[in-house]
Design a protein around this motif. Structure first.
Motif, PDB file in Angstrom:
ATOM      1  N   UNK A  32       0.862  -1.178   0.000  1.00  0.00           N
ATOM      2  CA  UNK A  32       0.000   0.000   0.000  1.00  0.00           C
ATOM      3  C   UNK A  32       0.899   1.229   0.000  1.00  0.00           C
ATOM      4  N   UNK A  33       0.648   2.152  -0.926  1.00  0.00           N
ATOM      5  CA  UNK A  33       1.539   3.294  -1.078  1.00  0.00           C
ATOM      6  C   UNK A  33       0.856   4.650  -0.939  1.00  0.00           C
ATOM      7  N   UNK A  34      -0.438   4.687  -0.752  1.00  0.00           N
ATOM      8  CA  UNK A  34      -1.113   5.982  -0.632  1.00  0.00           C
ATOM      9  C   UNK A  34      -2.318   5.848   0.291  1.00  0.00           C
ATOM     10  N   UNK A  35      -2.768   6.985   0.831  1.00  0.00           N
ATOM     11  CA  UNK A  35      -3.980   6.941   1.657  1.00  0.00           C
ATOM     12  C   UNK A  35      -5.187   6.416   0.871  1.00  0.00           C
ATOM     13  N   UNK A  36      -5.298   6.775  -0.412  1.00  0.00           N
ATOM     14  CA  UNK A  36      -6.423   6.300  -1.227  1.00  0.00           C
ATOM     15  C   UNK A  36      -6.357   4.777  -1.372  1.00  0.00           C
ATOM     16  N   UNK A  37      -5.152   4.237  -1.598  1.00  0.00           N
ATOM     17  CA  UNK A  37      -5.007   2.786  -1.721  1.00  0.00           C
ATOM     18  C   UNK A  37      -5.395   2.110  -0.413  1.00  0.00           C
ATOM     19  N   UNK A  38      -5.013   2.689   0.707  1.00  0.00           N
ATOM     20  CA  UNK A  38      -5.387   2.131   2.013  1.00  0.00           C
ATOM     21  C   UNK A  38      -6.904   2.141   2.186  1.00  0.00           C
ATOM     22  N   UNK A  39      -7.546   3.220   1.748  1.00  0.00           N
ATOM     23  CA  UNK A  39      -9.007   3.320   1.851  1.00  0.00           C
ATOM     24  C   UNK A  39      -9.669   2.254   0.981  1.00  0.00           C
ATOM     25  N   UNK A  40      -9.166   2.066  -0.236  1.00  0.00           N
ATOM     26  CA  UNK A  40      -9.712   1.051  -1.145  1.00  0.00           C
ATOM     27  C   UNK A  40      -9.478  -0.339  -0.565  1.00  0.00           C
ATOM     28  N   UNK A  41      -8.287  -0.579  -0.037  1.00  0.00           N
ATOM     29  CA  UNK A  41      -7.975  -1.883   0.559  1.00  0.00           C
ATOM     30  C   UNK A  41      -8.947  -2.198   1.694  1.00  0.00           C
TER      31      UNK A  41
ATOM     32  N   UNK B  58      -7.650   0.384  -8.544  1.00  0.00           N
ATOM     33  CA  UNK B  58      -8.897   1.043  -8.154  1.00  0.00           C
ATOM     34  C   UNK B  58      -8.600   2.414  -7.529  1.00  0.00           C
ATOM     35  N   UNK B  59      -7.562   2.482  -6.709  1.00  0.00           N
ATOM     36  CA  UNK B  59      -7.190   3.760  -6.096  1.00  0.00           C
ATOM     37  C   UNK B  59      -6.750   4.773  -7.152  1.00  0.00           C
ATOM     38  N   UNK B  60      -5.941   4.340  -8.101  1.00  0.00           N
ATOM     39  CA  UNK B  60      -5.481   5.237  -9.168  1.00  0.00           C
ATOM     40  C   UNK B  60      -6.655   5.745 -10.003  1.00  0.00           C
ATOM     41  N   UNK B  61      -7.562   4.841 -10.350  1.00  0.00           N
ATOM     42  CA  UNK B  61      -8.725   5.239 -11.149  1.00  0.00           C
ATOM     43  C   UNK B  61      -9.638   6.168 -10.365  1.00  0.00           C
ATOM     44  N   UNK B  62      -9.782   5.929  -9.079  1.00  0.00           N
ATOM     45  CA  UNK B  62     -10.606   6.805  -8.234  1.00  0.00           C
ATOM     46  C   UNK B  62     -10.044   8.219  -8.250  1.00  0.00           C
ATOM     47  N   UNK B  63      -8.732   8.329  -8.111  1.00  0.00           N
ATOM     48  CA  UNK B  63      -8.097   9.651  -8.120  1.00  0.00           C
ATOM     49  C   UNK B  63      -8.190  10.312  -9.484  1.00  0.00           C
ATOM     50  N   UNK B  64      -7.862   9.567 -10.522  1.00  0.00           N
ATOM     51  CA  UNK B  64      -7.808  10.146 -11.870  1.00  0.00           C
ATOM     52  C   UNK B  64      -9.183  10.557 -12.393  1.00  0.00           C
TER      53      UNK B  64
ATOM     54  N   UNK C 116     -15.959   7.604  -6.639  1.00  0.00           N
ATOM     55  CA  UNK C 116     -15.925   6.960  -5.327  1.00  0.00           C
ATOM     56  C   UNK C 116     -16.323   5.498  -5.504  1.00  0.00           C
ATOM     57  N   UNK C 117     -15.363   4.593  -5.344  1.00  0.00           N
ATOM     58  CA  UNK C 117     -15.639   3.166  -5.462  1.00  0.00           C
ATOM     59  C   UNK C 117     -16.012   2.611  -4.107  1.00  0.00           C
ATOM     60  N   UNK C 118     -17.158   1.923  -4.062  1.00  0.00           N
ATOM     61  CA  UNK C 118     -17.622   1.305  -2.826  1.00  0.00           C
ATOM     62  C   UNK C 118     -18.029  -0.137  -3.113  1.00  0.00           C
ATOM     63  N   UNK C 119     -18.214  -0.874  -2.073  1.00  0.00           N
ATOM     64  CA  UNK C 119     -18.693  -2.251  -2.221  1.00  0.00           C
ATOM     65  C   UNK C 119     -20.035  -2.261  -2.948  1.00  0.00           C
TER      66      UNK C 119
END
Length: 137
Positions: A6-15, A43-49, A53-56
């Motif tokens: 995990x390399x970013x806060x967004x990736x942690x949120x997605x994880x 998913x985190x990269x696409x959410x940012x770009x 907002x990706x959710x379950x």
């Protein structure tokens, strides 16, 4: 992403958002650890770009497809067959297609394998459905 961690806060949120789903898939042997990390990163990269907002609730099929597709590629299995229906569905969706292609180019480095256009197209179909639902097109 260089090592699968995990390399970013967004990736942690997605994880965290998709932990239960990805845990289940990984424990069942349907998803490799590398494919899981690449899924979270993608998913985190696409959410940012794309500012989605990706959710379950809105992205479960997308995340599952992505994880399983990346696992197939990680295991050296062939990609899926191209589909003219899928190609027709994403025609004109250059923003989404380019975003998926960019992230998959990063994933190719860790998979040490090219990701076929057919896989990118199917991933893009899922992404477009979510983007349309979220009103981000």
């Amino acid at each position: 992403m260089t090592d699968g961690r995990v390399t970013s806060p967004r990736t942690a949120q997605i994880a965290a958002e998709f932990a239960e789903r990805l845990d289940m898939l990984e424990e069942a042997g349907q998803v490799t650890p590398l494919a899981r990390r690449l899924t979270e990163f993608t998913v985190a990269e696409l959410a940012d770009e794309l500012d989605v907002a990706f959710t379950e609730d809105n992205a479960a099929p997308f995340v599952t497809h992505l994880a399983v597709a990346l696992t197939r590629l990680n295991r050296g299995e062939p990609g899926i067959e191209p589909s003219s229906v899928v190609d027709d569905e994403i025609r004109g969706r250059l923003r989404e297609r380019d975003a998926v292609q960019r992230v998959m180019t990063e994933c190719e480095k860790l998979l040490d394998r090219q990701i076929p256009d057919s896989e990118v197209a199917y991933m893009t179909v899922h992404l477009c459905a979510i983007a349309d639902e979220e009103g981000t097109r």
